[in-house]
Design a protein around this motif. Structure first.
Motif, short mmCIF file in Angstrom:
data_model
loop_
_atom_site.label_atom_id
_atom_site.label_comp_id
_atom_site.label_asym_id
_atom_site.label_seq_id
_atom_site.Cartn_x
_atom_site.Cartn_y
_atom_site.Cartn_z
N LYS A 52 1.48 -1.43 -5.97
CA LYS A 52 2.86 -1.93 -5.98
C LYS A 52 3.75 -1.04 -5.09
N GLY B 259 2.97 -1.67 -1.49
CA GLY B 259 3.56 -2.91 -0.97
C GLY B 259 5.01 -2.73 -0.56
N ILE B 260 5.77 -1.99 -1.37
CA ILE B 260 7.19 -1.76 -1.06
C ILE B 260 7.31 -1.00 0.26
N PHE C 101 4.91 -0.79 2.59
CA PHE C 101 4.25 -1.53 3.67
C PHE C 101 5.24 -2.47 4.36
N ALA C 102 6.05 -3.15 3.55
CA ALA C 102 6.97 -4.15 4.12
C ALA C 102 7.89 -3.54 5.15
N PHE D 201 -4.27 -8.33 3.29
CA PHE D 201 -3.16 -7.86 2.48
C PHE D 201 -2.83 -8.90 1.40
N PHE E 150 -2.42 -10.61 -4.04
CA PHE E 150 -2.32 -11.83 -4.84
C PHE E 150 -3.67 -12.42 -5.22
N ILE F 113 14.53 0.79 -4.74
CA ILE F 113 13.44 -0.03 -5.32
C ILE F 113 12.26 0.86 -5.71
N THR G 140 13.00 2.93 -8.76
CA THR G 140 13.02 2.09 -9.96
C THR G 140 11.60 1.77 -10.42
N GLN G 141 10.75 1.46 -9.46
CA GLN G 141 9.36 1.13 -9.81
C GLN G 141 8.62 2.35 -10.34
#
Lengths: 512, 376
Positions: free
Chosen positions: A62, A65-66, A68-69, A116, A121, A499, A502-503
């Motif tokens: 997770k 992913g944050i 990576f974007a 990815f 997913f 973000i 928070t995660q």
């Protein structure tokens, strides 16, 4: 060749590229390293079937992913900026530089982006095995992407496998293998990727240390530390070896860079390495001032670093600027007039070709070829222009090296106490561990400063200065773009940090 | 083997590859089109979530294709790259901005504490799907209508219009092409979502998507008609037998006539899109995306073929026609094109694993129940 050079514009363009590259590089090392760490976690899950490893994998995924974007978002900017802000460069070296970029896209980006989607997913849509393979594909894809862009970057540091075509006025590739297997490309790839693995390991250590301090998710934290610290120590060994190799290659192909990051003004045999020091920033090449206000020098070490022997001569900035007849070193002062002849003979050649005077064209071409190795120097105004900023280089290099040493110690300490079984009681170590990730970023950025500021004033070492490589834009346009990007990057960074924190506070999903 | 091909053949092969990448990108613009549907077709939060998550599994492919498209032009036609990007500065910078904000929006949109709020990221997606696509259309339009630049003896570009590329957005042909792409992307977006979603959890969305396909297709047709009529009537820059670039009457009509394959591809492309729309609206089919996508791909190919071959200019200069670029004067060397062609042999493998993964991931249609834990 270029009628009026607006140095203000060039510096804005450099600032814009530096801003983008340094911003991009906050996120990329984490992608490069964390992708492997996640793959290791998932491998343990795949082999043991233990659901707690699955939760651990998904948690780090997770965060990956944050990060990576935003890495993807900032990566495309660099590709565009080569064209928008460095269009002369794009034309003059596109025949060589464009190839690794295109190969990166075809061979790496598609691999990364396709798998990815499965990695994030596909947990319930594909088999466990296929999912694990996909996670490894993302790691391989992102690291392959690093390989190609670093091959391109290494070529800028040490242009090989090419020749200059006076008809098209550009550099053209003649040997792709020479470009790919350039020693600088090899050391750059190993150094950059292994240091990225270190940074990702530090990220895991930082977050895990925070959990242990807060007495939350302790099993996850300890397991994460075991894998990350082991990976970090192994990667650190590669960082050391490849860093030494990189310095050696600098000495062979970019001696000015080596001299600048060592604050080494006067060449000597043997030359000592300044382990720590305070740079005299008012010192100029050729003057009588001391290079350092304070220095701690290790005798013979710079010779060892640069020549693999403790008694070799290492040229200093003064030698490289003004030349040293005794050592047979030609300085920028001698190269500039020869370069100007190359520039003029190229212009004569093109003018003669235009009016169809073949005899004159042949004569001009002969002169050009004789002076071609100094072509880039023809665009410099004075010999001192060949020197990158010494203070910035010295501190960046030394901060990077000191931090690299600190990181190995940290990894070893964490590994020791986690095996001893009392890591959660080592509050002092956990408190030191939390900010380590930010020091990791500092070391990464410092490394790139050494690599890229050390290449100045060249876009392509000795061949093409940045003042010629730029696009024909006015200063206001580039300055406006710079501030637009500052605003955008600020917003995105705030969003990313908020973000991410928070995660992290939320932590992994609890056992059901 | 490839090295034995002459330079002209390699240049023409590489324009086909660039055309194919550009055309695939236009197909993958269903992501951009789908993003704009968030604002009119999706009426509830669940519907929005479904759409974003369905597109979110594909946005990276479209983004990567754009990056590879750019990188391939850089490698194969560096003069086009340096002239267009360095010259039309603001239009490319604006396009770039719309793609940067897209790249973070999927991941950040629903995350807690995301600084600008869910709506902010949805607006980012809308900007990418409208402004981004419009400007890409305008930039491609300049391949036909020309740009304001000069190249010096060293092939360095000087742009002669103060708007540095944004002036392309004031030409009716360029704007029509941009608007055509927006509405075509919306058609494709709706077709893709119909194929990808399980509507049991959002039953009303299906009907709205089918309606949207038809409405957007009708609007798209208007712009397509403007483009086609203009193309048949407009003059274009071409290279004469003595190597000079001149404005030639009915240049693109002549190109079509000279290359019947272009006419066949164009008609097939239109036929596929129309069939995709027809079966979606009137036969309740869910596989219209494959027809619409194939049709878009074929039309995209024709767009690039029209400017690349038959002595045409891929990037004409209005202010100094002799500076115009063709695939023959803008390319890399024989050696580099040969190397790149070997690399391009990887493309079928890349395509194969993309198709494999796409099928594996989309075997089961996406429903709200899939999105409980791992949603955008």
């Amino acid at each position: 060749m270029v009628e009026a050079i607006d140095l203000g514009m060039v510096n804005w363009a450099r600032a814009l590229f530096a801003l983008t590259a340094m911003y991009h590089w906050i996120f990329v090392p984490l992608t490069l390293g964390l992708s492997w760490i996640i793959a290791f976690y998932e491998t343990i899950y795949y082999r043991t079937g233990d659901e707690s490893w699955s939760r651990l994998t998904k948690f780090w995924m997770k965060l990956f992913g944050i990060n990576f974007a935003i890495g993807v978002a900032t990566g495309i900017i660099l590709e565009f900026e080569f064209g928008t802000n460095w269009s002369n460069y794009s034309w003059m070296v596109g025949d060589i530089f464009g190839a690794p970029l295109a190969i990166e896209g075809i061979a790496a980006f598609f691999l990364e982006s396709t798998f990815f989607a499965v990695m994030f997913f596909g947990w319930d849509r594909v088999s466990k095995k296929f999912h694990l393979v996909s996670t490894y594909m993302v790691a391989i894809g992102s690291n392959l992407s690093a390989l190609w862009i670093l091959v391109a970057n290494a070529w800028m540091q040490h242009p090989v496998g090419m020749e200059f075509n006076p008809d098209t006025a550009r550099f053209e590739m003649v040997d792709i293998m020479e470009v790919i297997l350039s020693p600088i490309a090899v050391s750059k790839f190993t150094h950059t990727t292994s240091s990225s693995f270190v940074m990702a390991s530090l990220f895991v250590i930082s977050v895990s240390a925070w959990y242990l301090l807060k007495q939350r998710h302790q099993l996850l934290a300890k397991r994460s530390i075991v894998v990350a610290a082991t990976f970090g120590i192994i990667a650190s060994l590669f960082v050391g070896v490849s860093g030494d190799e990189a310095a050696y290659e600098d000495a062979q192909h970019q001696p000015m860079k080596l001299a600048a990051f060592e604050g080494h003004f006067v060449g000597a045999d043997p030359s000592g390495l300044v382990a720590m020091g305070i740079v005299n920033t008012s010192k100029k090449p050729g003057d009588d001032q001391q290079s350092f206000h304070l220095e701690l020098k290790i005798p013979g070490m710079l010779s060892l670093l640069a020549q693999r022997t403790t008694i070799g001569f290492v040229p200093g900035i003064n030698d490289l600027v003004y030349g040293n007849e005794v050592e047979g070193i030609m300085g920028a002062q001698q190269k500039i007039p020869l370069g100007k002849i190359a520039v003029k003979s190229l212009a004569d050649y093109k003018a003669a070709k235009k009016v169809g005077d073949q005899v004159k064209a042949d004569r001009a071409l002969k002169t050009f070829r004789e002076h071609e190795p100094y072509f880039g120097y023809g665009f410099l105004e004075k010999p001192e222009d060949a020197v990158p900023p010494v203070g910035v280089m010295f501190y960046s290099f030394h901060i990077m090296v000191l931090l690299a040493g600190l990181f190995v110690t940290i990894f070893a300490a964490f590994l020791f106490f986690v095996y001893k079984g009392n890591i959660e009681k080592m509050k002092w170590l956990l408190l030191i561990g939390v900010p380590m990730f930010f020091l990791g970023i500092a070391a990464q950025e410092a490394g790139w400063v050494v690599a890229e500021v050390g290449r100045q004033p060249w876009a392509i070492q000795d061949m093409l200065p940045v003042s010629i490589a730029r696009t024909n834009l006015d200063t206001g346009t580039v300055a406006a773009t710079f501030f637009m990007f500052v605003a955008l990057f600020t917003v995105l960074l705030i969003a990313e940090v908020k973000i991410m924190l928070t995660q992290i506070k939320k932590g992994p999903e609890e056992e059901k | 083997m490839i090295g034995a091909l002459d330079l002209t053949t390699l240049q023409e092969i590489w324009w086909v590859i660039i055309a194919a990448l550009g055309a695939v990108f236009l197909f993958l613009n269903f992501v951009q089109g789908g993003q704009t549907l968030l604002f009119d077709v999706a009426k509830t939060e669940d519907e929005k979530t479904l759409i974003v998550n369905s597109l979110g599994r594909k946005w990276e492919l479209s983004f990567t294709t754009l990056v590879v498209f750019g990188g391939s032009i850089f490698a194969a036609f560096p003069k086009l790259y340096s002239t267009s990007f360095g010259g039309a500065y603001w239009v490319w910078t604006a396009i770039l901005f719309t793609f940067i904000i897209q790249a973070v929006s999927y991941e950040y949109r629903k995350k807690a504490n995301n600084f600008i709020g869910q709506k902010g990221y949805e607006i980012f997606l809308l900007i990418n799907g409208t402004v981004g696509v419009l400007l890409i259309g305008a930039a491609v339009g300049t391949f036909f209508t020309g740009s304001n630049f000069e190249l010096n003896d060293y092939n360095f570009v000087t742009w002669t219009h103060p708007l540095r590329g944004l002036e392309a957005a004031f030409n009716y042909f360029n704007v029509s092409l941009g608007l055509f792409l927006i509405f075509n992307a919306r058609v494709l977006g709706a077709l893709y979502l119909l194929n990808n979603l399980d509507f049991n959890s959002a039953p009303l969305l299906e009907g709205r998507l089918r309606k949207s396909v038809l409405i957007n297709f009708v609007i798209e047709l208007v712009f397509l008609l403007i483009i086609l009529v203009s193309l048949l009537l407009m003059s274009g820059y071409g290279v004469t037998e003595n190597g000079q670039v001149e404005l030639m009457s009915y240049k693109f009509a002549a190109n079509l006539w000279a290359n019947p394959l272009d006419i066949i591809l164009l008609l097939m492309g239109l036929g596929f899109v129309i069939w995709g729309v027809y079966i979606t609206k009137y036969k309740a089919a869910n596989n219209g995306i494959w027809y619409g996508g194939t049709g878009t791909f074929l039309i995209g190919l024709v767009v690039f073929f029209l400017v690349g071959y038959n002595g045409s200019c891929i990037y004409p200069s209005l202010t100094h026609p002799q500076s115009s670029l063709t695939i023959y004067n803008a390319s890399s060397t024989h050696y580099t094109l040969t190397v790149m062609t070997y690399v391009a042999l990887l493309m079928p493998f890349v395509l194969a694993y993309i198709v494999y993964v796409w099928r594996a991931m989309d075997l089961k249609k996406l429903s709200l129940s899939d999105l409980k834990e791992k949603a955008y």
